[in-house]
Design an enzyme around this catalytic site. Structure first.
Site, mmCIF file in Angstrom:
data_model
loop_
_atom_site.group_PDB
_atom_site.id
_atom_site.type_symbol
_atom_site.label_atom_id
_atom_site.label_comp_id
_atom_site.label_asym_id
_atom_site.label_seq_id
_atom_site.Cartn_x
_atom_site.Cartn_y
_atom_site.Cartn_z
ATOM 1 N N LYS A 119 0.972 -1.399 0.171
ATOM 2 C CA LYS A 119 0.250 0.280 -0.113
ATOM 3 C C LYS A 119 1.118 0.854 0.455
ATOM 4 O O LYS A 119 0.477 2.442 -0.247
ATOM 5 C CB LYS A 119 -1.123 0.127 0.816
ATOM 6 C CG LYS A 119 -2.115 -0.579 1.223
ATOM 7 C CD LYS A 119 -3.526 -0.515 1.924
ATOM 8 C CE LYS A 119 -4.159 -1.317 1.569
ATOM 9 N NZ LYS A 119 -5.448 -1.374 2.128
ATOM 10 N N LYS A 201 -3.514 -10.682 -7.023
ATOM 11 C CA LYS A 201 -4.432 -10.981 -6.255
ATOM 12 C C LYS A 201 -5.593 -9.824 -6.397
ATOM 13 O O LYS A 201 -5.693 -9.558 -7.621
ATOM 14 C CB LYS A 201 -4.342 -10.398 -4.827
ATOM 15 C CG LYS A 201 -5.296 -10.702 -4.032
ATOM 16 C CD LYS A 201 -4.953 -10.206 -2.031
ATOM 17 C CE LYS A 201 -5.372 -8.432 -2.584
ATOM 18 N NZ LYS A 201 -5.362 -7.819 -1.346
ATOM 19 N N LYS A 204 -10.277 -4.579 -5.015
ATOM 20 C CA LYS A 204 -11.175 -4.078 -6.211
ATOM 21 C C LYS A 204 -11.162 -2.092 -5.695
ATOM 22 O O LYS A 204 -11.446 -1.539 -6.636
ATOM 23 C CB LYS A 204 -12.746 -3.152 -4.505
ATOM 24 C CG LYS A 204 -12.036 -3.863 -2.853
ATOM 25 C CD LYS A 204 -13.476 -3.816 -2.539
ATOM 26 C CE LYS A 204 -13.304 -4.324 -0.967
ATOM 27 N NZ LYS A 204 -12.208 -4.930 0.663
HETATM 28 P P1 TYM Z 1 -9.713 -6.600 3.161
HETATM 29 O O1 TYM Z 1 -11.082 -5.914 3.369
HETATM 30 O O2 TYM Z 1 -9.317 -6.556 2.336
HETATM 31 O O3 TYM Z 1 -11.069 -8.401 2.638
HETATM 32 C C1 TYM Z 1 -11.612 -8.666 3.292
HETATM 33 C C2 TYM Z 1 -12.092 -10.084 3.299
HETATM 34 O O4 TYM Z 1 -11.270 -10.881 2.038
HETATM 35 C C3 TYM Z 1 -10.504 -11.730 1.709
HETATM 36 N N1 TYM Z 1 -10.328 -10.738 0.346
HETATM 37 C C4 TYM Z 1 -9.817 -12.073 -0.220
HETATM 38 N N2 TYM Z 1 -9.903 -13.104 -0.189
HETATM 39 C C5 TYM Z 1 -8.811 -14.313 -1.538
HETATM 40 N N3 TYM Z 1 -9.233 -13.634 -2.294
HETATM 41 C C6 TYM Z 1 -8.753 -12.298 -2.889
HETATM 42 N N4 TYM Z 1 -8.505 -11.942 -4.053
HETATM 43 C C7 TYM Z 1 -9.238 -11.148 -1.552
HETATM 44 N N5 TYM Z 1 -9.094 -10.444 -1.450
HETATM 45 C C8 TYM Z 1 -9.261 -10.068 -0.503
HETATM 46 C C9 TYM Z 1 -9.630 -10.974 2.821
HETATM 47 O O5 TYM Z 1 -8.745 -11.910 3.426
HETATM 48 C C10 TYM Z 1 -10.303 -10.741 4.216
HETATM 49 O O6 TYM Z 1 -11.002 -11.447 4.462
HETATM 50 N N6 TYM Z 1 -7.148 -6.234 6.754
HETATM 51 C C11 TYM Z 1 -8.697 -7.041 6.390
HETATM 52 C C12 TYM Z 1 -9.890 -6.230 7.386
HETATM 53 C C13 TYM Z 1 -9.815 -6.309 8.902
HETATM 54 C C14 TYM Z 1 -10.213 -7.647 9.907
HETATM 55 C C15 TYM Z 1 -10.030 -6.874 10.842
HETATM 56 C C16 TYM Z 1 -10.441 -9.331 8.892
HETATM 57 C C17 TYM Z 1 -9.611 -5.049 9.825
HETATM 58 N N7 TYM Z 1 -9.328 -6.340 10.713
HETATM 59 C C18 TYM Z 1 -10.056 -7.875 11.911
HETATM 60 C C19 TYM Z 1 -10.178 -9.901 10.219
HETATM 61 C C20 TYM Z 1 -10.302 -9.666 11.611
HETATM 62 C C21 TYM Z 1 -8.461 -6.569 5.270
HETATM 63 O O7 TYM Z 1 -7.848 -5.127 4.849
HETATM 64 O O8 TYM Z 1 -9.744 -6.967 5.043
#
Ligand code: TYM
Length: 337
Positions: A119, A201, A204
């Site tokens: 990032k 990956k 969005k």
């Molecule tokens: P975020 O918002 O980027 O993504 C949400 C969830 O989607 C999964 N994910 C994917 N899984 C498979 N293939 C992909 N291409 C893909 N892109 C995203 C992510 O692994 C995630 O599970 N830091 C986290 C949000 C967060 C969080 C937490 C998660 C904040 N606090 C506490 C768990 C527990 C994040 O940025 O996810």
């Protein structure tokens, strides 16, 4: 006779950032697993808007995205009667614990996080302190609820390991305070790749809209994007090293249909990629149709959404406060009451 006490159920926590519309990657890697977990566990799911502002957001769009995220999660089967569903910024304990945990987390550890490195490369003009300390906030999210299991995609594994390290360190210094959370990462679908650059990956925030499917794309859009998906020049539907595009499509097809890779190879033996991509697109469109329809209905009902997030925050705040009070006592803060 004494009333019997029900055994404590495992606690599940997960979060998702309300930046744009969720992708098929978010869905297959994480959200899809959230609903089934509700039956046997105490689940807490959060729309983590505080995490979202580590990258510059348009305020009006962020507000809209958070509400849309709420409607999508309910449409994906998360039942506010069974789970706690809330917006992170409504529960101040997250930011409060995050501060404490950032004092139990080393500069070097944060600097090793691959998401921070990625990032900061993508947002070179805004490498803010929040982007750096992001994992301390994520650890707070998880540890506030004495979480046992965290259902996430592969890319969050490193953050989760750091959350565990922070919890262990704190427990070691101050005595048992936090449960140590375990990751819950699906065997297939934990890393869905871009349809245009399958070494990357699916995300969005990708500038190329053909690279990702959103959970709200209509059937025509889904079919068109899969038709354009990058494959290879071999014309063989087989899962093996070097076939990143085909491997990704097979993974997606496998998760939405429940078919194994060998079965998929047999199904498309002797057929071209055209047939295969159409079948994957159709399977995804059919799978996502009920989510899209339910979303339309829910998103129109703003009063209901408000009731859900208010109740969710009230519940979450109550649980979070218990852990925060314990932490404040352990670190030596004077009790306010
Ligand atoms: P975020 O918002 O980027 O993504 C949400 C969830 O989607 C999964 N994910 C994917 N899984 C498979 N293939 C992909 N291409 C893909 N892109 C995203 C992510 O692994 C995630 O599970 N830091 C986290 C949000 C967060 C969080 C937490 C998660 C904040 N606090 C506490 C768990 C527990 C994040 O940025 O996810």
């Amino acid at each position: 006779m004494e009333a019997s006490v029900a055994p404590k159920r495992p606690v599940i926590f997960s979060g998702i950032q309300p930046t744009g519309i969720f992708t098929l990657g978010n869905y297959l890697g994480a959200i899809k697993n959230w609903a089934p977990l509700q039956e046997e566990n105490d689940c807490i799911y959060s729309i983590v808007d505080e995490h979202a502002i580590t990258v510059r957001q348009d305020p009006a769009k962020l507000r809209e995205s958070a509400l849309r995220a709420l409607a999508v999660l309910i449409a994906c089967g998360i039942d506010p009667k069974k789970s706690i569903l809330f917006i992170q910024s409504h529960v101040p304990a997250h930011a409060q614990l995050s501060w404490v945990l950032s004092c139990y987390c080393q500069f070097g550890e944060l600097g090793r996080m691959t998401q921070f490195k990625d990032k900061s490369q993508k947002n070179a003009d805004n490498i803010n302190a929040g982007l750096f300390t992001y994992p301390a906030l994520m650890a707070a999210d998880i540890l506030l609820y004495q979480t046992n299991l965290v259902p996430v995609g592969e890319d969050q594994k490193q953050h989760l390991e750091l959350s565990r390290d922070i919890a262990q360190r704190f427990n070691h210094l101050h005595g048992d305070t936090f449960a140590i959370p375990e990751p819950y990462i699906p065997k297939v679908g934990a890393r869905i790749m871009s349809l245009q650059e399958p070494q990357k990956k699916m995300s969005k925030s990708d500038a190329n809209v053909n690279a990702f499917i959103t959970v709200l794309d209509d059937e025509d859009t889904i079919l068109r994007k899969f038709k354009r998906a990058v494959t290879d020049s071999e014309a063989e539907v087989a899962y093996r090293e070097g076939k990143d595009g085909v491997n990704n499509l097979m993974t997606i097809y496998s998760v939405v249909t429940g078919k194994g890779f060998e079965e998929i190879e047999r199904e498309f033996a002797g057929k071209g990629y055209g047939d295969f991509k159409l079948a994957v697109g159709q399977a995804v469109a059919d799978h996502m149709k009920p989510v899209r329809e339910e979303f339309q209905r829910l998103y129109a009902d703003k009063a209901y959404l408000k009731e859900v997030y208010r109740e969710g925050a009230e519940h979450a705040a109550h649980l979070a406060r218990r852990t925060l009070d314990k932490v404040y006592r352990k670190v030596g803060f004077v009790p306010a009451k």
